[in-house]
Design an enzyme around this catalytic site. Structure first.
Site, PDB file in Angstrom:
ATOM      1  N   LYS A   1      40.318  60.937  34.928  1.00  0.00           N
ATOM      2  CA  LYS A   1      41.566  61.582  35.334  1.00  0.00           C
ATOM      3  C   LYS A   1      42.224  60.901  36.543  1.00  0.00           C
ATOM      4  O   LYS A   1      43.428  60.673  36.552  1.00  0.00           O
ATOM      5  CB  LYS A   1      41.276  63.045  35.664  1.00  0.00           C
ATOM      6  CG  LYS A   1      42.504  63.922  35.644  1.00  0.00           C
ATOM      7  CD  LYS A   1      42.878  64.229  34.231  1.00  0.00           C
ATOM      8  CE  LYS A   1      43.944  65.294  34.111  1.00  0.00           C
ATOM      9  NZ  LYS A   1      44.116  65.687  32.712  1.00  0.00           N
TER      10      LYS A   1
ATOM     11  N   GLY B   1      19.615  68.887  29.091  1.00  0.00           N
ATOM     12  CA  GLY B   1      20.137  69.825  28.101  1.00  0.00           C
ATOM     13  C   GLY B   1      19.493  71.175  28.313  1.00  0.00           C
ATOM     14  O   GLY B   1      18.465  71.270  28.992  1.00  0.00           O
TER      15      GLY B   1
ATOM     16  N   HIS C   1      18.011  65.163  38.816  1.00  0.00           N
ATOM     17  CA  HIS C   1      19.281  64.614  38.324  1.00  0.00           C
ATOM     18  C   HIS C   1      19.827  63.552  39.288  1.00  0.00           C
ATOM     19  O   HIS C   1      20.432  63.887  40.295  1.00  0.00           O
ATOM     20  CB  HIS C   1      20.306  65.739  38.178  1.00  0.00           C
ATOM     21  CG  HIS C   1      19.986  66.670  37.060  1.00  0.00           C
ATOM     22  ND1 HIS C   1      20.345  66.422  35.754  1.00  0.00           N
ATOM     23  CD2 HIS C   1      19.303  67.829  37.038  1.00  0.00           C
ATOM     24  CE1 HIS C   1      19.913  67.393  34.983  1.00  0.00           C
ATOM     25  NE2 HIS C   1      19.273  68.277  35.741  1.00  0.00           N
TER      26      HIS C   1
ATOM     27  N   ASP D   1      48.022  63.618  30.741  1.00  0.00           N
ATOM     28  CA  ASP D   1      47.475  62.578  29.866  1.00  0.00           C
ATOM     29  C   ASP D   1      48.465  62.122  28.792  1.00  0.00           C
ATOM     30  O   ASP D   1      48.676  60.930  28.601  1.00  0.00           O
ATOM     31  CB  ASP D   1      46.176  63.064  29.207  1.00  0.00           C
ATOM     32  CG  ASP D   1      45.163  63.542  30.232  1.00  0.00           C
ATOM     33  OD1 ASP D   1      45.270  63.107  31.399  1.00  0.00           O
ATOM     34  OD2 ASP D   1      44.292  64.354  29.893  1.00  0.00           O
TER      35      ASP D   1
ATOM     36  N   GLU E   1      22.287  61.770  38.774  1.00  0.00           N
ATOM     37  CA  GLU E   1      23.731  61.621  38.569  1.00  0.00           C
ATOM     38  C   GLU E   1      24.578  62.545  39.428  1.00  0.00           C
ATOM     39  O   GLU E   1      25.784  62.384  39.498  1.00  0.00           O
ATOM     40  CB  GLU E   1      24.067  61.822  37.077  1.00  0.00           C
ATOM     41  CG  GLU E   1      23.886  63.240  36.527  1.00  0.00           C
ATOM     42  CD  GLU E   1      22.458  63.572  36.093  1.00  0.00           C
ATOM     43  OE1 GLU E   1      21.525  62.891  36.562  1.00  0.00           O
ATOM     44  OE2 GLU E   1      22.279  64.513  35.303  1.00  0.00           O
TER      45      GLU E   1
ATOM     46  N   CYS F   1      15.647  65.080  33.012  1.00  0.00           N
ATOM     47  CA  CYS F   1      15.455  66.517  32.823  1.00  0.00           C
ATOM     48  C   CYS F   1      14.966  66.816  31.399  1.00  0.00           C
ATOM     49  O   CYS F   1      13.835  66.494  31.080  1.00  0.00           O
ATOM     50  CB  CYS F   1      16.745  67.258  33.164  1.00  0.00           C
ATOM     51  SG  CYS F   1      16.465  68.997  33.473  1.00  0.00           S
ATOM     52  N   TYR F   2      15.786  67.354  30.512  1.00  0.00           N
ATOM     53  CA  TYR F   2      15.318  67.592  29.138  1.00  0.00           C
ATOM     54  C   TYR F   2      14.816  66.280  28.511  1.00  0.00           C
ATOM     55  O   TYR F   2      13.796  66.254  27.813  1.00  0.00           O
ATOM     56  CB  TYR F   2      16.446  68.195  28.280  1.00  0.00           C
ATOM     57  CG  TYR F   2      16.057  68.358  26.829  1.00  0.00           C
ATOM     58  CD1 TYR F   2      15.325  69.461  26.407  1.00  0.00           C
ATOM     59  CD2 TYR F   2      16.380  67.379  25.880  1.00  0.00           C
ATOM     60  CE1 TYR F   2      14.928  69.598  25.083  1.00  0.00           C
ATOM     61  CE2 TYR F   2      15.986  67.508  24.549  1.00  0.00           C
ATOM     62  CZ  TYR F   2      15.269  68.622  24.160  1.00  0.00           C
ATOM     63  OH  TYR F   2      14.879  68.767  22.859  1.00  0.00           O
TER      64      TYR F   2
END
Ligand code: XMP
Length: 499
Positions: free
Chosen positions: A355, A49, A159, A216, A161, A76-77
């Site tokens: 998506k 964050g 990170h 969508d 991710e 991280c945060y």
């Protein structure tokens, strides 16, 4: 299941996506979700964050989450928060952004199987300099502590991710499967299972769904048509803010359904936007009027029990961030969601899909390619392509310019090779010359971007000849415009859309 708590980080949805791709069941929660609500999960991730743990408004989790005895991974945060919470020392250090080398001190726990040196991705301003007692260092990067552990609590400054951290999947797998003992899910969606589930849930009542012609809502409507047949009532509200020819195309398309409710509210929308130039106000006016118009239209449908929405997995993250939980609000990405006071039950058949999965499902359901390949188009429509006040003249100019741009991109084979393209009009007039007269008119900006996850974007290197062709057509065919710009800003610091 793993709960990911959102502390407002730009990569939060990637954490969920990564875990999903590893077939780990995952759900996103606001950072301050009550501990009791997540007491049954197998693991908890604190996202990154933008805040500093020392800021007075720094987001905090419910402190009882630490008493649950569930493994926690702070990123991280999240990493800084945990260290600070238990009495460690976090300090503002040199801002590090990008690739860094990680020195693995102990290849254990989440770092099990890692090499002594690994490449990882950083994006932070604060660093953990001293650990609380009882915590041990697992990895370092320069002077700062890059990874630590205490029992089943872990923190990582980098990170795992993002794609730029090659060992990221190994780290997340260690956490999910070895530490949290999460069970793998099959991970793929099944069209037939989704149809059966919707059919069973809906029973005998009717379903309304707002359609916009976008990927969508169209895929959701196709799915529900197969699930509930004549009980489905698609509703289309023409806000007058759609692209050229779009309303006609949508009408033709949905006329094939058993029912189709069409509402022309274009005059009302333009009237409501008169004199308003603040971007957030514009979005709010459009959102409220849309809900009002939609509600009225739905009242013409008998025996409505359900409201269906084309919400997809990543919308839930963005909406969570836009719902006031994020500490650094970039832009409200609210889709035109309907208020909770509504009496209908909500159906979100695509809520677990990304998506690309929605597109696959659409293909299986026979949704035309042209719709599945459409670029994203925001709910507030062309109103946000007109920077400042939306006037009929500017709306007309931007609609025509946008049409020309997209038309030329399609003809040149570029349309399918990018994420999103559009034209915008800026509220500043400059001098030009037309015929023998000076003109004093508005500029059009063309924007074409590449993006994998909407959080970052780069401009598309379009050939100058193509840009020239588009510019000549716009300047020749569109009234009130005397310059064309091509936007070469990356996101961040710019965003994709204008407002
Ligand atoms: P930005 O402009 O924030 O946009 O870089 C990221 C993506 O979101 C789309 N966008 C919206 N979509 N309602 C939507 O449904 C909105 O209000 C909205 N604003 C931006 C934008 O087109 C891009 O794909």
């Amino acid at each position: 299941m793993i709960a990911v708590l959102d502390f407002g980080g730009q990569y939060t949805h990637l954490i969920a996506r990564r875990l999903r791709d590893l077939h780990v069941p995952v759900r996103l929660f606001a950072h301050d979700v009550p501990a009791a609500e997540i007491a049954g999960v197998q693991g908890i991730v604190f996202s990154g964050g933008p805040s500093s743990v020392y800021a007075s408004n720094a987001p905090r989790p419910d402190s009882k989450v630490f008493d649950l005895g569930i493994p926690i991974l702070g990123l991280c945060y999240g990493h800084q928060f945990i260290a600070n919470h238990f009495g460690g020392k976090v300090e503002r250090a040199t801002r590090e952004y990008g690739e860094r080398e990680l020195d693995v001190v102990k290849a254990e726990g989440v770092l099990d199987g890692l090499h002594p040196k690994e490449k990882v991705w950083y994006s932070h301003g604060d660093s953990v300099l001293v650990l609380p007692s009882g915590f041990e260092v697992l990895a370092k990067s320069g002077d700062s502590i890059a990874a630590y552990a205490k029992g089943s609590i872990y923190g990582l400054q980098f990170h795992p991710e993002v794609h730029h951290t090659p060992c990221g999947n190994a780290v997340l797998q260690n956490f999910a499967f070895t530490i949290c003992k999460a069970k793998k899910t099959p991970g793929t969606f099944s069209k037939d299972a989704l149809i059966a589930e919707m059919r069973q849930r809906v029973g005998s009542q009717n379903v309304v769904i707002g359609v916009s012609g976008g990927v969508d809502s169209t895929v959701a409507a196709f799915l529900l048509r197969q699930a509930v047949g004549k009980k489905l009532f698609p509703i289309y509200v023409d806000t007058g803010l759609m692209r050229k020819n779009e309303t006609r195309e949508i009408q033709e398309f949905f006329n094939d359904f058993d029912h189709f409710v069409f509402v022309d509210a274009s005059k009302e929308f333009l009237y409501a936007l008169k004199g308003v130039s603040d971007p957030e106000k514009k979005r709010k006016i459009i959102g409220h009027l849309f809900v009002e118009t939609f509600e009225k239209a739905a009242q013409s449908v008998p025996d409505v029990g359900y409201l269906a929405q084309g919400t997809i997995f990543s919308d839930r993250v963005e909406s969570a961030a836009a719902g006031g939980k994020a500490t650094s609000k970039i832009k409200s990405h609210h889709n035109l969601t309907l208020p909770e006071k509504m009496k209908w039950k909500v159906l979100e058949p695509l809520a677990e899909l990304y998506k690309d999965e929605v597109r696959q499902l659409g293909k299986q359901l026979g949704v035309p390619e042209a719709i599945l390949k459409r670029h994203p188009f925001p709910g507030p429509g062309l109103a946000i392509n007109v920077v400042g006040e939306v006037t009929p003249d500017k709306l007309h100019a931007v609609r025509e310019a946008d049409y020309i741009f997209i038309d030329e991109l399609r003809k040149a084979g570029w349309y399918d090779r990018m994420f999103e393209a559009f034209a915008a009009i800026l509220p500043v007039r400059t001098v030009g010359v037309k015929g023998d007269e000076r003109s004093y008119e508005y500029p059009i900006v063309l924007r074409a971007v590449e993006s994998k996850d909407v959080m970052t974007a780069d401009w598309v290197r379009l050939p100058p000849e193509l840009l020239q062709k588009v510019a000549s057509r716009i300047l020749g065919e569109v009234e009130g415009v005397n310059r064309v710009f091509y936007d070469i800003s990356q996101k961040p610091p710019a965003t994709i859309r204008y407002e």
